[in-house]
Design an enzyme around this catalytic site. Sequence first.
Site, short mmCIF file in Angstrom:
data_model
loop_
_atom_site.label_atom_id
_atom_site.label_comp_id
_atom_site.label_asym_id
_atom_site.label_seq_id
_atom_site.Cartn_x
_atom_site.Cartn_y
_atom_site.Cartn_z
N GLY A 142 2.25 1.97 3.29
CA GLY A 142 2.86 1.73 1.60
C GLY A 142 1.84 -0.03 1.72
CB CYS A 143 1.30 -3.49 -0.13
SG CYS A 143 2.27 -2.71 -1.85
CB SER A 144 2.50 -3.25 5.46
OG SER A 144 3.08 -2.28 5.80
CB ALA A 145 -0.92 0.64 4.94
CG MET A 346 4.44 -9.21 2.97
SD MET A 346 2.74 -10.41 2.80
CE MET A 346 2.90 -10.59 0.85
#
Length: 361
Positions: A142-145, A346
């Site tokens: 997701g967005c943290s990757a 995050m």
Amino acid sequence: MNINTRDSHAPYILACAHDVPETSYTQHEVCDNLGIKDGRIRSIFINSGISKRHLSIKEMAKSEPNAESHGEMLNRHEYSALELGANAINKCLTKIGKTVEDIACICCVTSTGFLVPALSARFCQSLGLSEFCNRIDIVGMGCSAGLNGLDAVKNWSVVNPGKLAIVVCTEICSAAYLEDGTIATSVVNSLFGDGASAAAVVSEPADKILPAGAVRLLDKLSLTESEGIGMMKFDWNDEQHKNSFYLSKDVPYVVGSKVEKVINRLLGERSLSVSDIDHWIVHSGGKKVIDSICINLGLTKNDLRHTRSVLNDFGNLSSGSFLFSLERLQNEKTANKGDLGVLMTMGPGAAIETALVQWAE
């Protein structure tokens, strides 16, 4: 600020670049095209801190917002991810005077489509990379990757000094849209955009000449709040025969409650504090998330100006958002040699990824 640099061969981000679809929509246009008339739902779109988003959807069908099958959406993800990703990579290489022949490692990050073979193999084919190019794929974080991808090539670069690595985050979020008229789905549909960003990373001797604005990767720290594992998730929807993304309304508060803990630990390892950081490069997760981070760390709007401007101009671009912000900071040319910065993303897990960086001296 002079800090103890533990490794004279620490990797550097040499440059960043991005690409987005040509087609863009204002939030009002998205609402109109989806036939959204409910005032509560329209207000979610309009008050999101987003002016427009670039989407790989040529035309939105007013009467059939779910007209694409799951297979068609996956095909659009593959085509658009490769196209935008390749453009971002080539723009990044141009900035540092390199070509695809110089790429010795490629790390591909995505969560908006699943492919086997994965994107890295497909980029090897489409870009004509060396048959000996090292490949890494990060899928589903997701967005943290994006920061996880950056950490992977950082570690690769340490044992392969002088060799060029590329991280490319390519997310076609609109290929995961589902419209069912609910508030929960509308929050997701109001937030995410399509785009790709790339960063060039290399580990070289300290006396090697680096491009202006090169950023040294120092430390990395992750925090996973396991109790929040269900707050962001991508699940199969039997009724619609598609995957759907769920985003809890409590995400901003969970991030806010944990961000001080992870930042204090990241900085404390070098006896630093928030006031020592000159630049903050944070994922454009949403207006409430950004506000929560500012409040809990005591940051100003100016500290996160690039995070907010990326959100305004593109929406939430998932894993690559923070590289859009870093690129804007590098283009701004306001960072001085020796300045310290924090990268922060995050995402699902619930996870907060952080990194300490320093502008090359």
